[in-house]
Each structure stands twice: as C-alpha cells, then as structure tokens.
Design an enzyme around this catalytic site. Structure first.
Site, PDB file in Angstrom:
ATOM      1  NE  ARG A  93      -9.359   4.872  10.888  1.00  0.00           N
ATOM      2  CZ  ARG A  93      -9.511   5.534  12.020  1.00  0.00           C
ATOM      3  NH1 ARG A  93     -10.676   5.581  12.619  1.00  0.00           N
ATOM      4  NH2 ARG A  93      -8.498   6.135  12.585  1.00  0.00           N
ATOM      5  CD  GLU A  97      -2.498 -13.953  -8.004  1.00  0.00           C
ATOM      6  OE1 GLU A  97      -2.872 -14.564  -9.036  1.00  0.00           O
ATOM      7  OE2 GLU A  97      -2.089 -14.535  -6.989  1.00  0.00           O
TER       8      GLU A  97
END
Ligand SMILES: *[C@@H]1O[C@H](CO)[C@@H](O)[C@H](O)[C@H]1NC(C)=O
Ligand SMILES: *[C@@H]1O[C@H](CO)[C@@H](O)[C@H](O)[C@H]1NC(C)=O
Ligand SMILES: *[C@@H]1O[C@H](CO)[C@@H](O)[C@H](O)[C@H]1NC(C)=O
Ligand SMILES: *[C@@H]1O[C@H](CO)[C@@H](O)[C@H](O)[C@H]1NC(C)=O
Ligand SMILES: CC(=O)N[C@H]1CO[C@H](CO)[C@@H](O)[C@@H]1O
Length: 424
Positions: free
Chosen positions: A207, A288
């Site tokens: 998380r 990227e």
C-alpha cells in the site's frame, strides 16, 4: 417582465458578480486541500513544554477548535494515548526553535478535524502505540492539508484516509517504515478528492499507497516497497478516477513486485511520465513506463487528464526524485530518522529494510532533537519580539491574530510562513 429578459438579467448578474478568491492555506498550498483555513478565525495557542498533557502541552493545544498552534519549545513529545485533533486547527511546526518538533509513542486521529493545516512536524508512532491503529488516520472530514510532515512506524497503516473524506492534500512529505507485520504506507480511499504531491513513500511492504476514488498522484517517489506492492489500484467495487503523473518508482532490497498492481476496468487512470527503476543496481537510471495498461497493473487508461487542482509546476520524474530527496519531510532540519531513510533512497536500490521494531538497529528510535533556545516573546502572543520588529507589529501588544499585511493571513501566520519556502 418576460422570462427571457429575466434570465438574461440573471445571467448578467452572475457574470458581474465578483469572483471571491479563496485564501490558500499558506503560500505554496496545492491540491484538493489547498483552501483549508486552519485556526485563522480563532486564537493563538503557544506550546510551552514537551509534556504529554496539561496546560501548555500540544495535546491541550489540539483539544479545542479554532486555534493556531505555535511552539516556544523544540524536541520530542512522548505521547502515551493517541492525539485527537479538533476542527479548524493549524499546527505550525516550523515555528519551533532548535530542530523542531516530533511526537513519539502513538498515532494521531484527524477524523472530523475539518480545515486542519499541519506543517513541519514528525509523527512517529512505534511499537508502543495502539495495536491495529495508524500513525495518522482520517476516517471522515474535509479540507485538510499536510505539508512537509514526516510520518513513520504505523502499527496498522502509516497514513491512511478511508471513509467520507473530501479535499485533502498531502504534499512534500515522507511516509515510511510502516511496522511489520502489516507494514503499510496507507490507504488513500476517498471519493471527495485526495492530492498526493511530491511525497516519499519508503520501506513499506504494501500500500504505497493503495488508492481508490478520486486521487491525484503527482511527482511522488516510491522506494523499496515490499511483497504487497507499490501503487495498488484498489477495489473491485466502486469506480476510481485518478491521475498518475511524473512519479518515480525505485525497487529496493525488499521489492519483489512490480510498481503498479491490481488495476481493473473500474479504475480509470490518466498516466503520464512515470519512471521505474527496477534493477537495484545503485544507479538511478530507470526508464519511462509506456502508456499501456499492462505497465499499470491493468488499469483502464484514459486519454484526458482529470481536471483536479493541479500543482503549479509539474516536474519530470527525475527532477521529482531530486526534489523529494532534498526537501521532503520536516526538512527545515532533517532528524536522524529522515536522514537515514533518505540515505537508503540515495543508494538507488542497494539499501532499505522493512522493520518491525523501531527501537532496534538500524533505526535506533526517534533520535535526539536539539531543543534550541526559547525566544523572548514579551507580549506572549506567540510571535517572538525579534520577529515582531521585522513584521512591523507591536511586541508589547497581543496582535498576532491581526492582519498587518492585509493579505488574508494573520500576523502569526505571516511570521510562520516567512520561516519556510513559499513554493515547493
Ligand atoms: C522521551 O522519551 C525518551 C526515551 O524514549 C527520552 O530520552 C526523552 O527524554 C523523553 N522526552 C521527554 C520530553 O520526556
Ligand atoms: C471541496 O472543494 C471544492 C473546491 O473548493 C468545493 O467546491 C467542494 O464543495 C469541497 N467539498 C467539500 C465536501 O467540502
Ligand atoms: C543502469 O546502470 C547499471 C549500472 O551502470 C547498468 O548495469 C544497467 O544496465 C543500467 N540500466 C539501464 C536501464 O540503463
Ligand atoms: C527533467 O527536468 C530537469 C529540470 O527541469 C531537466 O534538467 C532535465 O533535463 C529533465 N529531464 C528529462 C529527461 O527531461
Ligand atoms: C519499516 C518497515 O517495517 N518496513 C517494512 C515494510 O515492509 C517490508 C516488506 O514486508 C518489510 O520488510 C519492512 O520491514
């Protein structure tokens, strides 16, 4: 009067009505929570000691609404019970002398603490804190901004937003080292808008964060997440609409999962310029991520960016790493915990660990904060004499809630704002 003329008239009135420009929480406040008012319409409370409770303590300060809280002392406040914050409170940690302020020993609740402004403070929970609780929880409420804070050692989540929550910003902050075994960065689940801007998520198993609802995740750095996952696209029920822009994900020793997981067709995402360095090789040279759902854990990618309150500048992911490494957290003075965490980040994949006991090596507890020296404040209005001279206010009259500059900030806010950079 014909209906047509009436509606034209109404249209004219609507157009001519002056646009009321809302006041930023402070210069540099961005995102959904940028208009939080804090205690601007209330009074000043000066924290005079490092006690856990009683007159002059931080706990007493946050116990009532409509307060701007400044600090005459620096150091670590050991807390036993959770801190529960009232509505319309500003906590301006940058006003503390020395190395500033930390709380240690338990977590904080900002549930219903509408219009909170929280800056330059460290919130370190630790294994002595309440079992099953977060370092920071917001279970309901609206309009809050957290800027340059450092949060660590949550027993459940570290910084968690879940419920009827709207208009929240967490910017320029460090959220790290959720304690094992749960070891969570936190839930960011709200339909009312959460902006996460230029934060460092570090050393949490899972998380980092888990997102659901309306969310803007821009220019964050996520480092050394664990087997649970980095950015988790949450929820099979309900729809999410998110921007994920210019973030950098860097794997560390604990990382065994890819950066984005658990997306589905209900998770609508605009993604742009996110980088991922997965090779743990000691060099920051990621690449990227292509705009393909498979690179984003199966999210439903959209072509148009959601029109959420955007940061004034959006950096590329590499520049975001540079900014976050140098400025995130309570960075007026970096304490030993933040310095340690950032040194892990700067190993670019080689160092990092998930911990279950913050008192053990390598962290060795919250460290020492230099208390600094108390400043003279003749009228006791929270602004030290020396600062009043510079502001042009009267050091022998309680005038800290007046607005000498006429820019919508009280004098005490103007002073506090002057102590720190006014843009990220
Ligand atoms: C907080 O507790 C630490 C030990 O964990 C102690 O060294 C420090 O003096 C305490 N601070 C205060 C203000 O009591
Ligand atoms: C959130 O902020 C927006 C813009 O300031 C405002 O229009 C909206 O009513 C706010 N929502 C809540 C629940 O306060
Ligand atoms: C990053 O640098 C390391 C060490 O120089 C090299 O082994 C690795 O191939 C580089 N990765 C990329 C994606 O260029
Ligand atoms: C990222 O931004 C920085 C600062 O603006 C710039 O120097 C650098 O060239 C940019 N890098 C890329 C890959 O565009
Ligand atoms: C500080 C801390 O507990 N970090 C934990 C984050 O999660 C990873 C993965 O489980 C743990 O190894 C870390 O100890």
């Amino acid at each position: 009067m014909g209906l047509r003329i009436l509606s034209l008239l109404l249209l004219f009135v609507a157009l001519a009505w002056p646009v009321v420009s809302e006041q930023l929480a402070f210069p540099g406040a961005e995102g959904f929570g940028r208009y939080a008012t804090g205690g601007r319409d209330g009074s000043v409370y000066v924290v005079m000691n490092l006690d856990d409770s009683g007159k002059g303590s931080l706990r007493d300060a946050v116990s009532e609404s409509d307060r701007i809280i400044v600090f005459a002392v620096g150091g670590t406040i050991n807390i036993t019970d959770r801190m529960v914050v009232s509505k319309r409170v500003s906590i301006l940690g940058q006003t503390a002398p020395g190395d500033g302020i930390a709380t240690y020993g338990n977590g904080w609740s900002f549930s219903n603490a509408n219009d909170a402004i929280v800056r330059y403070i460290r919130i370190r929970m630790g294994k002595g804190g309440d079992k099953g609780k977060d370092a920071i929880t917001i279970a309901d409420g609206e309009n809050m901004i957290f800027d340059h804070i450092s949060v660590s050692w949550g027993r459940d989540e570290t910084f968690s937003i879940n419920g009827e929550v709207s208009n929240i910003t967490i910017q320029n902050s460090i959220i790290g080292q959720g304690l094992e075994t749960h070891s969570c960065g936190g839930l960011m689940q709200s339909e009312g808008g959460v902006s996460l801007l230029r934060n460092l998520y570090i050393d949490n198993k899972t998380r980092n964060p888990k997102v659901k609802g309306v969310n803007d995740f821009t220019n964050n750095v996520v480092y050394n997440w664990g087997s649970g996952g980095g950015y988790i696209a949450g929820g099979s029920d309900g729809k999410s609409y998110v921007n994920v822009v210019g973030n950098y994900f860097i794997s560390g020793p604990s990382t065994s999962k890819t950066a984005f997981t658990r997306g589905n067709d209900n998770f609508y995402a605009y993604v742009e310029g996110n980088f991922y360095d997965s090779d743990k090789d000691g060099e920051l040279n990621g690449s990227e991520l292509g705009v393909a759902s498979s690179n984003y854990g199966g999210m439903n990618l959209v072509e148009t960016k959601y029109d959420y309150p955007a940061p004034s500048t959006i950096m590329n992911a590499t520049a975001a790493v540079d900014y976050v490494a140098n400025h995130a957290g309570a960075s007026l003075v970096r304490d030993s915990v933040d310095a340690y965490l950032v040194s892990e980040l700067n190993s670019w994949g080689k160092e990092g660990d998930l911990i279950s006991d913050e008192t053990a090596s390598p962290v060795n507890g919250p460290g020492y904060l230099n208390p600094g020296t108390k400043r003279t404040d003749t009228d006791g209005d929270g602004i030290p004499d020396e600062a009043e001279e510079k502001l042009g206010t009267d050091s022998s009259t309680d005038d800290s809630m007046k607005d000498v500059e006429g820019k919508g900030y009280t004098n005490v806010e103007t002073w506090a704002n002057s102590l720190v950079p006014s843009s990220y």
